[in-house]
Design a protein around this motif. Structure first.
Motif, PDB file in Angstrom:
ATOM      1  N   PRO A   1     -31.492 -35.465 -37.640  1.00 20.38           N
ATOM      2  CA  PRO A   1     -31.954 -34.121 -37.269  1.00 20.38           C
ATOM      3  C   PRO A   1     -31.636 -33.098 -38.347  1.00 20.38           C
ATOM      4  N   SER A   2     -32.572 -32.196 -38.536  1.00 22.41           N
ATOM      5  CA  SER A   2     -32.431 -31.080 -39.482  1.00 22.41           C
ATOM      6  C   SER A   2     -32.299 -31.527 -40.938  1.00 22.41           C
ATOM      7  N   GLU A   3     -32.549 -32.790 -41.219  1.00 26.93           N
ATOM      8  CA  GLU A   3     -32.578 -33.262 -42.602  1.00 26.93           C
ATOM      9  C   GLU A   3     -34.024 -33.275 -43.090  1.00 26.93           C
ATOM     10  N   ASP A   4     -34.215 -33.062 -44.384  1.00 27.82           N
ATOM     11  CA  ASP A   4     -35.546 -33.193 -44.950  1.00 27.82           C
ATOM     12  C   ASP A   4     -35.973 -34.658 -44.908  1.00 27.82           C
ATOM     13  N   LEU A   5     -37.140 -34.903 -44.344  1.00 27.15           N
ATOM     14  CA  LEU A   5     -37.747 -36.230 -44.347  1.00 27.15           C
ATOM     15  C   LEU A   5     -39.012 -36.143 -45.187  1.00 27.15           C
ATOM     16  N   SER A   6     -39.231 -37.113 -46.047  1.00 27.39           N
ATOM     17  CA  SER A   6     -40.393 -37.062 -46.932  1.00 27.39           C
ATOM     18  C   SER A   6     -41.410 -38.129 -46.552  1.00 27.39           C
TER      19      SER A   6
ATOM     20  N   THR B   1     -46.400 -35.119 -55.126  1.00 30.54           N
ATOM     21  CA  THR B   1     -45.143 -34.661 -54.523  1.00 30.54           C
ATOM     22  C   THR B   1     -45.140 -35.064 -53.051  1.00 30.54           C
ATOM     23  N   PRO B   2     -44.162 -35.849 -52.614  1.00 30.62           N
ATOM     24  CA  PRO B   2     -44.105 -36.228 -51.199  1.00 30.62           C
ATOM     25  C   PRO B   2     -44.041 -35.000 -50.299  1.00 30.62           C
ATOM     26  N   ARG B   3     -44.609 -35.101 -49.118  1.00 28.54           N
ATOM     27  CA  ARG B   3     -44.601 -34.011 -48.137  1.00 28.54           C
ATOM     28  C   ARG B   3     -43.293 -34.034 -47.344  1.00 28.54           C
ATOM     29  N   LEU B   4     -42.684 -32.878 -47.156  1.00 35.67           N
ATOM     30  CA  LEU B   4     -41.431 -32.765 -46.419  1.00 35.67           C
ATOM     31  C   LEU B   4     -41.658 -32.227 -45.009  1.00 35.67           C
ATOM     32  N   PHE B   5     -40.889 -32.781 -44.051  1.00 25.15           N
ATOM     33  CA  PHE B   5     -40.895 -32.264 -42.688  1.00 25.15           C
ATOM     34  C   PHE B   5     -39.509 -32.513 -42.093  1.00 25.15           C
ATOM     35  N   ARG B   6     -39.262 -32.007 -40.892  1.00 20.08           N
ATOM     36  CA  ARG B   6     -37.965 -32.182 -40.243  1.00 20.08           C
ATOM     37  C   ARG B   6     -38.125 -32.432 -38.751  1.00 20.08           C
ATOM     38  N   ARG B   7     -37.064 -32.971 -38.167  1.00 15.22           N
ATOM     39  CA  ARG B   7     -36.921 -33.007 -36.711  1.00 15.22           C
ATOM     40  C   ARG B   7     -35.761 -32.093 -36.361  1.00 15.22           C
ATOM     41  N   SER B   8     -35.923 -31.308 -35.336  1.00 12.83           N
ATOM     42  CA  SER B   8     -34.874 -30.341 -34.994  1.00 12.83           C
ATOM     43  C   SER B   8     -33.690 -31.032 -34.324  1.00 12.83           C
ATOM     44  N   THR B   9     -32.587 -30.332 -34.290  1.00 15.20           N
ATOM     45  CA  THR B   9     -31.386 -30.861 -33.651  1.00 15.20           C
ATOM     46  C   THR B   9     -31.539 -30.788 -32.124  1.00 15.20           C
ATOM     47  N   PRO B  10     -31.160 -31.839 -31.415  1.00 14.51           N
ATOM     48  CA  PRO B  10     -31.283 -31.820 -29.935  1.00 14.51           C
ATOM     49  C   PRO B  10     -30.513 -30.658 -29.328  1.00 14.51           C
TER      50      PRO B  10
END
Length: 206
Positions: free
Chosen positions: A170-175, A197-206
């Motif tokens: 959670p809350s880490e950059d995922l590419s 350039t890889p695309r970045l997204f995140r999952r929020s913290t529960p």
């Protein structure tokens, strides 16, 4: 050195070379398979993965958007992209003979030598022809992806298990990186292409 000894030496050399290549290229394990993708087609993609990055005909990611944050409780989203390879699927007819010859030109030397010295059974599935996409989701700098899929489709929705695995960060950059190529009978004839350039997204913290 007689023919038998020469063959034995070649087989031993081939085994060492193939083992080294396979270990380096597949140490992260096989991807999931979707659409019409096969493990033989994946091996062809592995053979060309180390080529220099070429983004000239890379996919255009439609989802996720850059920096998108998915709620912790969200259901697995669908990753989508468009591809110049799919848009140009209408190719000049080259005839049956050309289709048989093209894959051989794109095969690795070790694969060719292996067939010469150690003939084996043909693939258990029909050889793949078409555009193919290897999607990898990683944490930047990681050696192996957190999730990966090989698909012939222009979209992929992670299953619940895969989505839960991504939720452990959670809350880490995922590419997201997508490697695409066009194959003729399991041989790469166009590509591979990758996002510059890889695309970045995140999952929020529960």
């Amino acid at each position: 050195m007689n023919v038998r000894h020469l063959s034995t030496a070649c087989v031993a050399a081939l085994a060492l070379a193939t083992s080294a290549c396979d270990t380096a290229a597949t140490e992260c394990g096989e991807p999931l398979y979707a659409g019409k993708a096969t493990d033989e087609a994946w091996r062809a993609m592995v053979d060309v993965k180390q080529r220099p990055t070429d983004s000239s005909r890379a996919v255009t990611l439609l989802s996720p958007t850059e920096g998108q944050v998915f709620p912790a409780e969200a259901t697995p989203p669908t990753f989508e992209w468009s591809s110049p390879l799919r848009a140009s699927l209408v190719r000049p007819q080259q005839g049956a003979l050309a289709l048989q010859v093209a894959p051989r030109a794109s095969r690795s030397f070790t694969a060719w030598l292996g067939d010469l010295l150690l003939p084996s059974a043909h693939a258990h599935l029909p050889p793949f022809t078409g555009d193919l996409y290897w999607v990898e989701i990683s944490t930047p700098g990681a050696k192996c992806p957190l999730a990966q899929v090989l698909t012939s489709d222009l979209s992929w929705q992670p299953d619940a298990t895969t989505w839960a695995e991504l939720g452990k960060h959670p809350s880490e950059d995922l590419s997201v990186q997508v490697m695409s190529a066009y194959l003729v009978q399991n041989g790469v004839t166009e590509g591979p292409y990758r996002l510059e350039t890889p695309r970045l997204f995140r999952r929020s913290t529960p």
